[in-house]
Scaffold this active site. Structure first.
Site, PDB file in Angstrom:
ATOM      1  CB  CYS A 273      -1.090   0.002   1.174  1.00 32.64           C
ATOM      2  SG  CYS A 273      -2.052  -1.457   1.351  1.00 32.64           S
TER       3      CYS A 273
ATOM      4  NE  ARG B 210       4.757   1.584   0.063  1.00 32.07           N
ATOM      5  CZ  ARG B 210       5.722   1.407   0.862  1.00 32.07           C
ATOM      6  NH1 ARG B 210       6.927   1.588   0.175  1.00 32.07           N
ATOM      7  NH2 ARG B 210       5.358   1.074   1.955  1.00 32.07           N
TER       8      ARG B 210
ATOM      9  CD1 TRP C   2      -0.268  -6.354  -3.229  1.00 31.15           C
ATOM     10  CD2 TRP C   2      -0.587  -7.114  -0.995  1.00 31.15           C
ATOM     11  NE1 TRP C   2       0.009  -7.807  -2.856  1.00 31.15           N
ATOM     12  CE2 TRP C   2       0.020  -8.218  -1.706  1.00 31.15           C
ATOM     13  CE3 TRP C   2      -0.609  -7.381   0.355  1.00 31.15           C
ATOM     14  CZ2 TRP C   2       0.138  -9.590  -1.069  1.00 31.15           C
ATOM     15  CZ3 TRP C   2      -0.571  -8.392   0.869  1.00 31.15           C
ATOM     16  CH2 TRP C   2      -0.094  -9.454   0.327  1.00 31.15           C
TER      17      TRP C   2
ATOM     18  CG  ASN D 259       1.495   0.787   4.334  1.00 32.03           C
ATOM     19  OD1 ASN D 259       1.192  -0.347   3.982  1.00 32.03           O
ATOM     20  ND2 ASN D 259       2.540   1.258   4.067  1.00 32.03           N
ATOM     21  N   GLY D 260      -0.597  -0.919   6.359  1.00 30.57           N
ATOM     22  CA  GLY D 260      -0.132  -1.641   7.544  1.00 30.57           C
ATOM     23  C   GLY D 260      -1.338  -2.626   8.063  1.00 30.57           C
TER      24      GLY D 260
ATOM     25  CD  GLU E  78      16.439 -13.758  -7.892  1.00 29.58           C
ATOM     26  OE1 GLU E  78      15.888 -14.389  -6.971  1.00 29.58           O
ATOM     27  OE2 GLU E  78      16.099 -12.904  -8.047  1.00 29.58           O
TER      28      GLU E  78
ATOM     29  CE  LYS F  44      13.126 -12.057  -9.947  1.00 28.74           C
ATOM     30  NZ  LYS F  44      13.830 -11.756  -8.607  1.00 28.74           N
TER      31      LYS F  44
ATOM     32  CD  GLU G 259       9.587 -12.182  -7.996  1.00 28.62           C
ATOM     33  OE1 GLU G 259       9.223 -11.577  -7.147  1.00 28.62           O
ATOM     34  OE2 GLU G 259      10.554 -12.327  -8.679  1.00 28.62           O
TER      35      GLU G 259
ATOM     36  CG  HIS H  25      18.066 -38.330  -4.639  1.00 28.79           C
ATOM     37  ND1 HIS H  25      18.399 -39.540  -4.489  1.00 28.79           N
ATOM     38  CD2 HIS H  25      19.366 -37.563  -4.908  1.00 28.79           C
ATOM     39  CE1 HIS H  25      19.540 -39.816  -4.545  1.00 28.79           C
ATOM     40  NE2 HIS H  25      19.985 -38.537  -4.240  1.00 28.79           N
TER      41      HIS H  25
ATOM     42  CE  LYS I  72      11.325  -3.474  -6.117  1.00 29.12           C
ATOM     43  NZ  LYS I  72      11.629  -4.771  -6.249  1.00 29.12           N
TER      44      LYS I  72
HETATM   45  C1  G6P Z   1       8.806  -9.183  -2.158  1.00 28.63           C
HETATM   46  C2  G6P Z   1       9.462  -8.716  -3.538  1.00 28.63           C
HETATM   47  C3  G6P Z   1      10.644  -9.351  -3.636  1.00 28.63           C
HETATM   48  C4  G6P Z   1      11.540  -9.174  -2.595  1.00 28.63           C
HETATM   49  C5  G6P Z   1      11.032  -9.673  -1.244  1.00 28.63           C
HETATM   50  C6  G6P Z   1      11.929  -9.230  -0.141  1.00 28.63           C
HETATM   51  O1  G6P Z   1       8.242 -10.440  -2.049  1.00 28.63           O
HETATM   52  O2  G6P Z   1       8.625  -8.743  -4.597  1.00 28.63           O
HETATM   53  O3  G6P Z   1      11.281  -8.834  -4.726  1.00 28.63           O
HETATM   54  O4  G6P Z   1      12.854  -9.883  -2.777  1.00 28.63           O
HETATM   55  O5  G6P Z   1       9.689  -8.988  -0.960  1.00 28.63           O
HETATM   56  O6  G6P Z   1      11.892  -7.616   0.012  1.00 28.63           O
HETATM   57  P1  G6P Z   1      13.080  -6.664   0.556  1.00 28.63           P
HETATM   58  O7  G6P Z   1      12.838  -5.630   0.236  1.00 28.63           O
HETATM   59  O8  G6P Z   1      13.292  -7.176   1.920  1.00 28.63           O
HETATM   60  O9  G6P Z   1      14.203  -7.343  -0.159  1.00 28.63           O
END
Ligand code: G6P
Length: 608
Positions: free
Chosen positions: A2, A27, A72, A97-98, A481, A485, A488, A504, A603
């Protein structure tokens, strides 16, 4: 999670609020809304979906004071009804927000007072609570402070009242909020990117602060209610750093910014002849001298950076290292070792689970804390004893790219500094590593040249439903990673395995419809990895190999090569992730998903 923006000005604030919201959309972006005070009336517009939709609906709206929000969803589905601002009667409007943890109890109490709830959110209780105190004749500031004392949970809020057209009240506890200082105008926002079009002067509110914001001045009250002065900083960000420029998406821009982001992060070291602990803070040398192990806490991509660093820290610095997902660690009964250096890694510096894990570690008796973070003045930075800022610049695409590679660069520096202090690094080795670090930005630049061929390769993935990523050792976290990606942003189910584990279980999944992406650097595990890949080919699996110089992989029937220009030794994970970022980007692009704002994600995850 948010985004909040607010403004008090002599000019119409609606365009400022909308532009701010657009910048904060990373956000959260399931619904948005704004409210302005006009002729002692609240004019509120909310819309389901993106800020662009809200902008269309707000074309006729104007006002000199207002607050706005992009959401969000946590409590209540994304809908116009659950979008913020939340109003209490025609008098009070709140953006939040929260998460308010005791909202159910408060809802019952407020319903008994006659308040009717129009949304399913936890946030609406804040509006009614403030209203109930305001209605008893308290000032808006007093009403807000009294209401906040009754809330359990995390919040950043903005409040306006219909009959108080000159002032907005804001507060933060557990969620970020800052104040923008203009010339005879003031603003509030979840982060500075929202305000760059109007000011670069910023006051970071601290935990528990409440502020009364007017046209000409503002007053800040700390958690005890005392008036306090907070320093005014000049933000280093500029408008250009948050604009898309020539790129189609922020993710693409941020992938391309990696050489510069790495150069910026490494600047201090690369310009010097030797490594000094001071890059982690004034007390780093004395702290490092006391530690005998490392505990890394992080979430998501940042956790993957930690997993790579574990290999470096144990192999180069000879220091035991464990890596835990922050959301697991915070609820686990662990055995604290006061000589452990607790390292949190976070792009945003405000991820709720990482912050809580840091506080949990401190509560368990851990004294030595280090944050590796991309946002100055963020909560994680402020709550850690030592810190190193990655200088990736604002990362706006939800899928993290340049934050990851700069985190790795910072973690490699940490490894080298610890190795040196522990007598594990000869002067010659130090110079060799420094030389390689200086070369890293141009090596990353060279990898970006693979973009056109990866864009073509991506076509093979568009109709796939699953993908398997393989790596070994230092590069297993890179496989993780790569899989993250892809899932996501393209919504293709992807899993990563250490290649030795293939037999396995996951080998059972391999057939011609399961693309297998292998991270294959020229390291000691190469021959083992090649055998694993043979096992895939023998089952008809299509291979996509990120190979680097000297690996002698060749494209052939069923084997597609992403040929890296060189082998970068220990720094290889930083380069090998780039083709995987590009692959995910182009698959998503071709699938037509919303690359920068993938469904259901946000994010900065400021909730548990
Ligand atoms: C969310 C984002 C990711 C990020 C993670 C941790 O899931 O979409 O891209 O890696 O949070 O966020 P931070 O700001 O703590 O790296």
């Amino acid at each position: 999670m948010c985004g909040i923006v607010g403004a008090v000005a002599q000019r119409n604030v609606v365009p400022i609020l909308l532009q701010g919201l657009q910048r904060l959309e990373y956000r959260g972006y399931d619904s948005a809304g704004l409210v302005v005070v006009n002729n002692n009336r609240l004019e509120c517009i909310r819309s389901n979906g993106r800020v662009a939709e809200l902008a269309t609906r707000s074309a006729e709206t104007s006002g000199h004071i207002g607050i706005a929000h992009t959401r969000w969803a946590t409590h209540g589905v994304p809908s116009e009804r659950n979008a913020h601002p939340h109003l209490s009667g025609e008098r009070i409007a709140v953006v939040h927000n929260g998460i308010i943890e005791n909202y159910e109890e408060l809802r019952i109490l407020l319903a008994a007072e006659g308040y009717v709830f129009k949304s399913d959110t936890d946030s609406e209780v804040i509006a009614h609570l403030i209203h109930s105190h305001y209605a008893r004749g308290n000032s808006l500031l007093d009403a807000t402070q009294t209401a906040l004392a009754e809330l359990v949970g995390a919040y950043a809020i903005g409040v306006v009242a219909a009959d108080n057209p000159d002032q907005l009240i804001c507060a933060r506890k557990g969620s970020p909020l800052l104040l923008g200082v203009g010339v005879k105008e003031h603003f509030i926002a979840s982060d500075m990117s929202a305000l760059l079009q109007v000011t670069q002067k910023v006051v970071y509110l601290e935990e528990g602060d409440v502020a009364e914001v007017g046209l000409l001045d503002y007053r800040i009250f700390d958690a005890s209610g005392k008036v306090v002065e907070r320093p005014v900083h000049t933000s280093e960000l500029n408008n250009e750093s948050v604009e898309l420029g020539e790129y189609r998406h922020y993710m693409q821009k941020e992938i391309h910014e990696q050489p510069q982001a790495l150069a910026n992060t490494l600047e201090a070291v690369c310009n010097s002849q030797s490594l000094i602990p001071g890059i982690f803070g004034a007390e780093a040398a004395s702290t490092f001298a006391q530690v005998d192990s490392i505990l890394i806490l992080a979430c998501g991509t940042s956790n993957h950076a930690g997993l790579v660093a574990r290999f470096w820290l144990e192999e180069i610095a000879g220091i035991p290292c464990s890596v835990e997902i922050a959301s697991e660690y915070r609820y686990r009964v662990s055995v604290p070792n006061p000589k452990t250096l607790v390292v949190t890694i976070s792009q945003s510096g405000e991820t709720a689970d990482t912050l809580a894990a840091l506080n949990h570690a401190k509560a368990c008796g851990h004294l030595h804390t280090l944050a590796i973070c991309n946002v100055p003045e963020s909560a994680i930075i402020r709550q850690s004893k030592l810190r190193m800022l990655t200088r990736a610049g604002p990362e706006i695409g939800v899928a993290s790219t340049k934050a990851f590679t700069t985190q790795l660069a910072a973690l490699f520096l940490l490894t080298l500094v610890l190795a040196k202090q522990r007598g594990k690094l000869s002067a010659e080795q130090e110079q060799k590593h420094l030389h390689e670090l200086r070369h890293l930005p141009s090596a990353a630049q060279a990898v970006l040249k693979l973009e056109p061929s990866i864009a073509q390769m991506a076509e093979h993935f568009v109709d796939k439903r699953h993908a398997l990523f393989l790596g070994r050792g230092l590069h297993y976290p890179i496989a993780l990673e790569g899989a993250l990606k892809l899932k996501e942003i393209s919504y293709i189910h992807a899993e990563a395995y250490p290649a030795g584990e293939l037999k396995h279980g996951p080998l059972a999944l391999v057939d011609k419809d399961m693309p297998v992406i292998a991270v294959a650097p020229n390291d000691t595990l190469l021959e083992k990895l090649k055998s694993n890949l043979q096992e895939v080919r023998a089952r008809g699996g299509e291979l996509y190999v990120v190979a680097d110089a000297g690996t002698r992989f060749q494209s052939s029937e069923g084997v597609h090569l992403m040929q890296m220009p060189e082998h970068a030794g220990y720094l290889s994970p930083i380069l090998h992730v780039i083709p995987l970022q590009l692959l995910a980007y182009y698959v998503a692009l071709q699938k037509g998903t919303d690359v920068d704002k993938p469904r259901n994600l946000a994010k900065s995850v400021t909730v548990e």
